[in-house]
Motif scaffolding. Structure first.
Motif, mmCIF file in Angstrom:
data_model
loop_
_atom_site.group_PDB
_atom_site.id
_atom_site.type_symbol
_atom_site.label_atom_id
_atom_site.label_comp_id
_atom_site.label_asym_id
_atom_site.label_seq_id
_atom_site.Cartn_x
_atom_site.Cartn_y
_atom_site.Cartn_z
ATOM 1 N N CYS A 1 0.778 -1.146 0.029
ATOM 2 C CA CYS A 1 -0.013 0.089 -0.019
ATOM 3 C C CYS A 1 0.838 1.095 -0.055
ATOM 4 C CB CYS A 1 -0.904 -0.034 1.133
ATOM 5 S SG CYS A 1 -1.862 1.635 1.445
ATOM 6 N N ALA A 2 0.678 2.094 -1.048
ATOM 7 C CA ALA A 2 1.537 3.209 -1.215
ATOM 8 C C ALA A 2 0.813 4.428 -0.373
ATOM 9 C CB ALA A 2 1.670 3.750 -2.540
ATOM 10 N N GLU A 3 -0.459 4.181 0.113
ATOM 11 C CA GLU A 3 -1.232 5.263 0.769
ATOM 12 C C GLU A 3 -0.491 5.301 2.374
ATOM 13 O OE1 GLU A 3 -5.553 6.805 1.783
ATOM 14 O OE2 GLU A 3 -5.312 5.049 0.438
ATOM 15 N N ALA A 4 -0.105 4.032 2.853
ATOM 16 C CA ALA A 4 0.315 3.982 4.217
ATOM 17 C C ALA A 4 1.627 4.629 4.139
ATOM 18 C CB ALA A 4 0.340 2.488 4.520
ATOM 19 N N LEU A 5 2.449 4.248 3.059
ATOM 20 C CA LEU A 5 3.834 4.975 3.085
ATOM 21 C C LEU A 5 3.550 6.404 3.020
ATOM 22 C CD1 LEU A 5 6.789 4.888 2.644
ATOM 23 C CD2 LEU A 5 6.525 4.664 0.223
ATOM 24 N N ALA A 6 2.628 7.138 2.264
ATOM 25 C CA ALA A 6 2.409 8.422 1.996
ATOM 26 C C ALA A 6 2.152 8.970 3.597
ATOM 27 C CB ALA A 6 1.442 8.717 1.186
ATOM 28 N N VAL A 7 1.222 8.240 4.365
ATOM 29 C CA VAL A 7 1.183 8.696 5.627
ATOM 30 C C VAL A 7 2.153 8.693 6.477
ATOM 31 C CG1 VAL A 7 -0.355 8.389 7.973
ATOM 32 C CG2 VAL A 7 -1.300 7.965 5.474
ATOM 33 N N ARG A 8 3.101 7.630 6.422
ATOM 34 C CA ARG A 8 4.173 7.721 7.468
ATOM 35 C C ARG A 8 5.245 8.757 7.154
ATOM 36 N NH1 ARG A 8 9.339 3.601 6.315
ATOM 37 N NH2 ARG A 8 10.411 4.328 8.205
ATOM 38 N N LEU A 9 5.302 9.150 5.699
ATOM 39 C CA LEU A 9 6.247 10.290 5.282
ATOM 40 C C LEU A 9 5.732 11.765 5.672
ATOM 41 C CD1 LEU A 9 6.951 9.016 1.624
ATOM 42 C CD2 LEU A 9 8.427 8.853 3.876
ATOM 43 N N VAL A 10 4.369 11.815 5.577
ATOM 44 C CA VAL A 10 3.807 12.927 5.951
ATOM 45 C C VAL A 10 3.980 13.318 7.261
ATOM 46 C CG1 VAL A 10 1.520 14.153 6.242
ATOM 47 C CG2 VAL A 10 1.952 13.112 4.019
ATOM 48 N N PHE B 1 11.579 12.378 -0.561
ATOM 49 C CA PHE B 1 11.994 13.868 -0.261
ATOM 50 C C PHE B 1 11.293 14.911 -0.607
ATOM 51 C CE2 PHE B 1 15.265 10.606 -0.370
ATOM 52 C CZ PHE B 1 15.157 10.176 1.094
ATOM 53 N N ASP B 2 10.789 14.966 -1.909
ATOM 54 C CA ASP B 2 9.998 15.991 -2.388
ATOM 55 C C ASP B 2 8.660 16.188 -1.866
ATOM 56 O OD1 ASP B 2 9.060 17.789 -4.805
ATOM 57 O OD2 ASP B 2 7.475 16.363 -4.896
ATOM 58 N N LEU B 3 8.122 14.966 -1.396
ATOM 59 C CA LEU B 3 6.660 15.092 -0.572
ATOM 60 C C LEU B 3 7.032 15.795 0.876
ATOM 61 C CD1 LEU B 3 4.352 12.103 -0.074
ATOM 62 C CD2 LEU B 3 5.265 13.072 1.609
ATOM 63 N N MET B 4 8.201 15.339 1.609
ATOM 64 C CA MET B 4 8.266 15.642 2.903
ATOM 65 C C MET B 4 8.799 17.200 2.965
ATOM 66 S SD MET B 4 10.220 12.625 4.909
ATOM 67 C CE MET B 4 11.400 12.105 3.577
ATOM 68 N N GLU B 5 9.305 17.455 1.856
ATOM 69 C CA GLU B 5 9.755 19.152 1.790
ATOM 70 C C GLU B 5 8.427 20.051 1.459
ATOM 71 O OE1 GLU B 5 11.488 21.354 -1.935
ATOM 72 O OE2 GLU B 5 13.254 20.262 -0.722
ATOM 73 N N LYS B 6 7.369 19.396 0.815
ATOM 74 C CA LYS B 6 6.250 19.955 0.553
ATOM 75 C C LYS B 6 5.534 20.081 1.862
ATOM 76 C CE LYS B 6 6.096 19.562 -4.266
ATOM 77 N NZ LYS B 6 5.657 18.644 -5.555
ATOM 78 N N VAL B 7 5.378 19.102 2.624
ATOM 79 C CA VAL B 7 4.477 19.012 3.610
ATOM 80 C C VAL B 7 5.100 19.881 4.918
ATOM 81 C CG1 VAL B 7 4.192 17.400 5.944
ATOM 82 C CG2 VAL B 7 3.984 16.421 3.397
ATOM 83 N N LYS B 8 6.353 20.014 4.755
ATOM 84 C CA LYS B 8 7.028 21.039 5.786
ATOM 85 C C LYS B 8 6.854 22.331 5.561
ATOM 86 C CE LYS B 8 10.916 18.108 7.342
ATOM 87 N NZ LYS B 8 12.289 17.831 6.976
ATOM 88 N N LYS B 9 6.597 22.697 4.212
ATOM 89 C CA LYS B 9 6.396 23.957 3.782
ATOM 90 C C LYS B 9 5.023 24.549 3.937
ATOM 91 C CE LYS B 9 8.186 25.603 -0.203
ATOM 92 N NZ LYS B 9 8.630 25.960 -1.533
ATOM 93 N N ALA B 10 3.988 23.508 3.783
ATOM 94 C CA ALA B 10 2.607 23.471 3.904
ATOM 95 C C ALA B 10 2.352 23.757 5.386
ATOM 96 C CB ALA B 10 1.860 22.170 3.663
ATOM 97 N N ALA B 11 3.085 23.007 6.314
ATOM 98 C CA ALA B 11 2.815 23.337 7.674
ATOM 99 C C ALA B 11 3.353 24.655 8.206
ATOM 100 C CB ALA B 11 3.442 22.018 8.525
#
Length: 308
Positions: free
Chosen positions: A28-37, A199-209
């Motif tokens: 499940c890539a969604e579970a991975l996405a949640v973990r990275l977020v 790493f692109d995902l986590m960078e965007k999450v940090k910017k959003a927060a």
């Protein structure tokens, strides 16, 4: 170093705020996405999650996979609940009942909870200007309840409520463009992401927060079960979605578009569609039509990015 390389050693958050041992499907890539977020957000986070796959797999009583304050709410009201939390906590800090502290207020939902059932509540929360982040995990159907189509299901995909057959191509409408709808609310930050580019995902999450005001993140979350692909292929199909421009990676900060990744070379859409059981009924002519639309939409996005 190339931030899109998944093989490079990185200094990233070591804490795990979405614990292992949950009941997500294999691959499940969604579970991975949640973990990275959650890695990007850290411990000082409050999450309101709509009904869906991640709620079901992460919270079967009496267990939980969440290492932060977390509440399960109805399909439609994750945005309303988390903005209530944000307003309440800020009021308590203002009155001196809690010490001032940066807290990330985050609502999460799948494409069904976001594009369909919770659209009105999300729009209201964005319009009111609350300081929160909404994360949509888009697996392109209602996977939790049996792979029914949502308005985020792409044209031609076969689901249990848009089945392909002799007289049907499957899903009859085009995928709803949720990031553009969020951008139309004139909020500070909107971005797309995919866990195949962690790493692109986590960078965007940090910017959003970190940004003040509402932020919207739309994360493509490959579902091996619903997409009819081998469980070990989820990351590859996520990368194919991006490298064929079916799912471009971009951000829009205060109305300014920026492509955060440009595939070189751009792969043909056929490489993404082939191998997915939900598309196995499509003809070469159908795939060519999808290719034309994908190219047109990506060219529009490139133009917006170049305009700044």
């Amino acid at each position: 170093m190339d931030k899109f390389s998944v093989y490079s050693a990185r200094l990233v958050e070591k804490g795990e705020y979405f614990a292992s041992g949950h009941r997500a499907c294999q691959g499940c890539a969604e579970a991975l996405a949640v973990r990275l977020v959650m890695k990007a957000l850290g411990r000082d986070t409050i999450v309101a999650m709509a009904t869906g796959c991640m709620e079901i797999v992460s919270s079967p009583l009496p267990t939980t996979a969440w290492e932060v304050p977390w509440i399960h709410v109805a399909f439609e009201n994750a945005s309303a609940v988390i903005t209530g939390c944000e307003s309440g906590m800020k009021a308590m800090m203002r009155k001196g009942k809690l010490p001032p502290k940066k807290i990330n207020f985050v609502a999460m939902g799948g494409d069904g909870a976001t594009a369909d059932i919770g659209m009105g509540q999300l729009s209201g929360a964005l319009e009111r200007g609350h300081d929160f982040v909404y994360v949509c995990y888009d697996n392109e159907a209602y996977m939790n309840t049996g792979i029914q189509r949502s308005s985020a299901t792409p044209w031609g995909a076969s689901t249990t409520t848009s089945p392909a057959g002799r007289l049907s191509k499957g899903q009859r409408t085009q995928k709803k463009d949720l990031p553009k709808i969020a951008i139309a609310h004139n909020i500070p930050y909107v971005a797309t992401a995919c866990p195949s580019f962690p790493f692109d995902l986590m960078e965007k999450v940090k910017k959003a927060a970190d940004i003040e005001g509402p932020a919207y993140l739309h994360i493509l979350s490959v579902c091996p079960t619903g997409w009819r692909i081998p469980s070990e292929e989820a990351i590859r199909y996520g990368r194919l979605a991006v490298n064929t421009c079916v799912f471009p990676l971009y951000e829009c900060e205060y109305g300014k578009y920026r492509l955060t990744y440009r595939p070189d070379p751009i792969l043909p859409v056929r490489e993404y569609i082939e191998g997915q059981g939900r598309f196995r009924h499509l003809t070469p002519e159908d795939i060519e039509a999808i290719q034309r639309r994908t190219t047109e939409e990506y060219e529009k996005l490139v133009k917006l990015s170049e305009e700044g």
